[in-house]
Design a protein around this motif. Structure first.
Motif, PDB file in Angstrom:
ATOM      1  N   LYS A  73      35.584  54.992  81.552  1.00  0.00           N
ATOM      2  CA  LYS A  73      34.888  55.407  82.773  1.00  0.00           C
ATOM      3  C   LYS A  73      33.781  56.412  82.480  1.00  0.00           C
ATOM      4  N   GLY A  74      33.713  56.865  81.233  1.00  0.00           N
ATOM      5  CA  GLY A  74      32.695  57.843  80.864  1.00  0.00           C
ATOM      6  C   GLY A  74      32.985  59.240  81.379  1.00  0.00           C
ATOM      7  N   TRP A  75      34.271  59.524  81.609  1.00  0.00           N
ATOM      8  CA  TRP A  75      34.672  60.813  82.174  1.00  0.00           C
ATOM      9  C   TRP A  75      35.091  61.785  81.083  1.00  0.00           C
ATOM     10  N   SER A  76      34.859  63.049  81.348  1.00  0.00           N
ATOM     11  CA  SER A  76      35.406  64.116  80.511  1.00  0.00           C
ATOM     12  C   SER A  76      36.864  64.346  80.929  1.00  0.00           C
ATOM     13  N   GLN A  77      37.570  65.111  80.126  1.00  0.00           N
ATOM     14  CA  GLN A  77      38.928  65.490  80.512  1.00  0.00           C
ATOM     15  C   GLN A  77      38.897  66.294  81.804  1.00  0.00           C
ATOM     16  N   GLU A  78      37.883  67.110  81.965  1.00  0.00           N
ATOM     17  CA  GLU A  78      37.765  67.917  83.179  1.00  0.00           C
ATOM     18  C   GLU A  78      37.568  67.047  84.418  1.00  0.00           C
ATOM     19  N   GLU A  79      36.762  65.998  84.286  1.00  0.00           N
ATOM     20  CA  GLU A  79      36.537  65.076  85.407  1.00  0.00           C
ATOM     21  C   GLU A  79      37.845  64.395  85.809  1.00  0.00           C
ATOM     22  N   LEU A  80      38.569  63.893  84.835  1.00  0.00           N
ATOM     23  CA  LEU A  80      39.854  63.255  85.137  1.00  0.00           C
ATOM     24  C   LEU A  80      40.813  64.254  85.769  1.00  0.00           C
ATOM     25  N   ALA A  81      40.872  65.434  85.203  1.00  0.00           N
ATOM     26  CA  ALA A  81      41.763  66.473  85.744  1.00  0.00           C
ATOM     27  C   ALA A  81      41.432  66.774  87.196  1.00  0.00           C
ATOM     28  N   ASP A  82      40.156  66.928  87.500  1.00  0.00           N
ATOM     29  CA  ASP A  82      39.739  67.201  88.879  1.00  0.00           C
ATOM     30  C   ASP A  82      40.156  66.070  89.814  1.00  0.00           C
ATOM     31  N   ARG A  83      39.926  64.846  89.398  1.00  0.00           N
ATOM     32  CA  ARG A  83      40.257  63.695  90.243  1.00  0.00           C
ATOM     33  C   ARG A  83      41.761  63.516  90.432  1.00  0.00           C
ATOM     34  N   ALA A  84      42.539  63.937  89.427  1.00  0.00           N
ATOM     35  CA  ALA A  84      44.000  63.794  89.494  1.00  0.00           C
ATOM     36  C   ALA A  84      44.679  65.041  90.056  1.00  0.00           C
ATOM     37  N   GLY A  85      43.910  66.103  90.260  1.00  0.00           N
ATOM     38  CA  GLY A  85      44.503  67.343  90.773  1.00  0.00           C
ATOM     39  C   GLY A  85      45.335  68.064  89.727  1.00  0.00           C
ATOM     40  N   LEU A  86      44.915  67.951  88.476  1.00  0.00           N
ATOM     41  CA  LEU A  86      45.631  68.579  87.367  1.00  0.00           C
ATOM     42  C   LEU A  86      44.682  69.504  86.605  1.00  0.00           C
ATOM     43  N   ALA A  99      41.259  54.796  78.905  1.00  0.00           N
ATOM     44  CA  ALA A  99      40.821  54.536  80.282  1.00  0.00           C
ATOM     45  C   ALA A  99      39.814  55.585  80.733  1.00  0.00           C
ATOM     46  N   ARG A 100      40.049  56.830  80.353  1.00  0.00           N
ATOM     47  CA  ARG A 100      39.120  57.911  80.718  1.00  0.00           C
ATOM     48  C   ARG A 100      37.758  57.691  80.062  1.00  0.00           C
ATOM     49  N   LEU A 101      37.759  57.373  78.789  1.00  0.00           N
ATOM     50  CA  LEU A 101      36.501  57.151  78.072  1.00  0.00           C
ATOM     51  C   LEU A 101      35.770  55.913  78.591  1.00  0.00           C
ATOM     52  N   ARG A 144      42.672  70.744  83.223  1.00  0.00           N
ATOM     53  CA  ARG A 144      42.071  70.075  82.076  1.00  0.00           C
ATOM     54  C   ARG A 144      42.932  70.195  80.816  1.00  0.00           C
ATOM     55  N   THR A 145      43.522  71.345  80.606  1.00  0.00           N
ATOM     56  CA  THR A 145      44.347  71.520  79.406  1.00  0.00           C
ATOM     57  C   THR A 145      45.596  70.631  79.455  1.00  0.00           C
ATOM     58  N   PHE A 146      46.084  70.350  80.657  1.00  0.00           N
ATOM     59  CA  PHE A 146      47.234  69.459  80.800  1.00  0.00           C
ATOM     60  C   PHE A 146      46.841  68.038  80.395  1.00  0.00           C
ATOM     61  N   ILE A 147      45.655  67.586  80.811  1.00  0.00           N
ATOM     62  CA  ILE A 147      45.156  66.270  80.407  1.00  0.00           C
ATOM     63  C   ILE A 147      45.032  66.217  78.888  1.00  0.00           C
ATOM     64  N   SER A 148      44.504  67.269  78.295  1.00  0.00           N
ATOM     65  CA  SER A 148      44.373  67.344  76.845  1.00  0.00           C
ATOM     66  C   SER A 148      45.732  67.222  76.164  1.00  0.00           C
ATOM     67  N   GLN A 149      46.725  67.913  76.689  1.00  0.00           N
ATOM     68  CA  GLN A 149      48.069  67.858  76.108  1.00  0.00           C
ATOM     69  C   GLN A 149      48.675  66.464  76.236  1.00  0.00           C
ATOM     70  N   ILE A 150      48.420  65.801  77.342  1.00  0.00           N
ATOM     71  CA  ILE A 150      48.919  64.435  77.525  1.00  0.00           C
ATOM     72  C   ILE A 150      48.245  63.503  76.520  1.00  0.00           C
ATOM     73  N   GLU A 151      46.931  63.632  76.372  1.00  0.00           N
ATOM     74  CA  GLU A 151      46.189  62.765  75.459  1.00  0.00           C
ATOM     75  C   GLU A 151      46.553  63.003  73.992  1.00  0.00           C
TER      76      GLU A 151
END
Length: 67
Positions: A18-31, A14-16, A33-40
């Protein structure tokens, strides 16, 4: 397939889409970036609250990330 792996694959897809980086998703979710990476990578087990934050950021239903 384990639910953690399904979540990992679906969040990343879903992130890809939208063309988003992990950092973009993290910012939008209030999390962090490393947490997003760990989830993925299915390293971190997410709470339903975290799944909700990510699904809202991605503009998808919670179930879309878990089914």
């Amino acid at each position: 397939m384990e639910i953690e792996l399904r979540l990992a694959q679906r969040v990343k897809a879903a992130r890809l889409a939208k063309g988003w980086s992990q950092e973009e998703l993290a910012d939008r979710a209030g999390l962090h970036r490393t947490f997003i990476s760990q989830i993925e990578r299915a390293v971190k087990i997410s709470t339903i609250r975290t799944v909700d934050r990510i699904s809202r950021a991605l503009e998808v239903k919670n179930g879309d990330l878990l089914d």
